[in-house]
Write an enzyme that holds these catalytic residues in place. Structure first.
Site, short mmCIF file in Angstrom:
data_model
loop_
_atom_site.label_atom_id
_atom_site.label_comp_id
_atom_site.label_asym_id
_atom_site.label_seq_id
_atom_site.Cartn_x
_atom_site.Cartn_y
_atom_site.Cartn_z
N ASP A 41 17.53 1.43 -0.53
CA ASP A 41 17.68 0.07 0.02
C ASP A 41 16.37 -0.68 0.08
O ASP A 41 15.32 -0.07 0.29
CB ASP A 41 18.14 0.13 1.49
CG ASP A 41 19.59 0.47 1.62
OD1 ASP A 41 20.31 0.32 0.63
OD2 ASP A 41 19.98 0.87 2.74
N GLU A 69 20.80 -18.70 29.95
CA GLU A 69 19.38 -18.93 29.67
C GLU A 69 18.57 -17.63 29.64
O GLU A 69 17.50 -17.58 29.09
CB GLU A 69 18.78 -19.86 30.74
CG GLU A 69 19.04 -21.32 30.48
CD GLU A 69 18.52 -21.78 29.12
OE1 GLU A 69 17.30 -21.80 28.94
OE2 GLU A 69 19.35 -22.11 28.25
N PRO A 108 15.49 -12.40 22.57
CA PRO A 108 14.43 -12.89 21.65
C PRO A 108 13.03 -12.46 22.09
O PRO A 108 12.08 -12.63 21.34
CB PRO A 108 14.59 -14.41 21.67
CG PRO A 108 15.49 -14.74 22.80
CD PRO A 108 16.24 -13.51 23.18
N1 ADE Z 1 19.60 -13.32 22.04
C1 ADE Z 1 19.33 -14.59 21.71
N2 ADE Z 1 18.54 -14.67 20.65
C2 ADE Z 1 18.27 -13.38 20.27
C3 ADE Z 1 17.49 -12.78 19.25
N3 ADE Z 1 16.80 -13.50 18.37
N4 ADE Z 1 17.45 -11.44 19.18
C4 ADE Z 1 18.11 -10.69 20.08
N5 ADE Z 1 18.86 -11.19 21.06
C5 ADE Z 1 18.95 -12.53 21.17
#
Ligand code: ADE
Length: 246
Positions: A168, A115, A88
């Site tokens: 697309d 984590e 993330p």
């Molecule tokens: N791993 C956990 N959440 C994620 C996300 N939003 N994007 C990529 N990998 C992740």
């Protein structure tokens, strides 16, 4: 295109990757997806891949050793391909990033779990970090499948229709126009006359205008970066005048 996927959960991939368009692409040799279980590279007898964080705090951290061993022994010293950590904290995935990645002959994808991953994986092993959006999943497996799917369908021959990906949503910088198929009338709702008129110039014009209208209504932020012709801009101006958005 070759994908090497490094994961602690290889079993979650086949149900999706062995279906439909991706399965056909694999059978035709257009993509090759190799799954590597990071646990196979854990050197201790219990195959441990996580440990407690230095400094304390909750959760477990993915150990550097097994991930380095898995990636380095699979790719070899000369691979030179992008090594992408799904996290993330990465740059946000988009159609543009998918097109950029589709230009590589091989991609290595590292799926984080727990984590997080030991920071040395980020600093000294991966070359890119990608997030599929601003929300947190339990691991990088779904993001890796999303990336593989979005990249694969851009490769020549993967979609049945050669121009399949060109219109697309997002490929043009705009959202795509509405689609209809038979029957021409369903529960009293008719297909727009123009689509059954056989007039291709009119159909093209209607589709472009619908695309602009949809983007203006749903994702006006996209218009700032979309390549727009003078005609497009005139049409948008007309829309804005007839239906002010603010
Ligand atoms: N791993 C956990 N959440 C994620 C996300 N939003 N994007 C990529 N990998 C992740």
């Amino acid at each position: 295109m070759e994908f090497d996927v490094f994961t602690l959960l290889p079993e979650v991939f086949p149900p999706y990757l062995e279906s439909s368009i991706l399965q056909r692409a694999r059978e035709r040799g257009l993509i090759d997806i190799r799954l590597h279980n990071i646990r196979d590279w854990a050197s201790d007898k219990h195959h441990v891949t996580d440990d407690e964080p230095y400094g304390g705090g909750g959760g477990m951290v993915m150990k550097a050793g097994p991930v380095f061993a898995a990636v380095e022994s699979t790719l070899g010293p000369e691979a030179g391909c992008p090594v992408i950590l799904l996290t993330p904290q990465g740059r946000v995935f988009s159609q543009k990033v998918a097109a950029e990645l589709a230009a590589h002959p091989r991609l290595a994808l590292v799926c984080g779990r727990y984590e997080g991953v030991d920071e040395r994986i980020r600093e000294h092993l991966v070359t890119d970090e990608i997030s599929i959006g601003d929300y947190v999943l339990t691991g990088g497996e779904l993001p890796a499948m999303i990336l593989i799917d979005a990249v694969s369908r851009l490769l020549p021959g993967v979609l049945g229709d050669p121009g399949g990906a060109a219109d697309d949503s997002h490929a043009t910088g705009l959202l795509e126009y509405p689609h209809y198929t038979r029957p021409p009338e369903f529960r009293g709702w008719k297909v727009p006359d123009v689509l059954v008129s056989g007039n291709h110039a009119k159909i093209e014009k209607w589709r472009r205008e619908q695309s602009l209208l949809r983007t203006l209504k749903r994702r006006p932020d996209l218009l700032a970066n979309a390549p727009l012709s003078e005609k497009d801009q005139k049409y948008l101006k007309k829309l804005n005048e007839s239906e002010p958005t603010s």
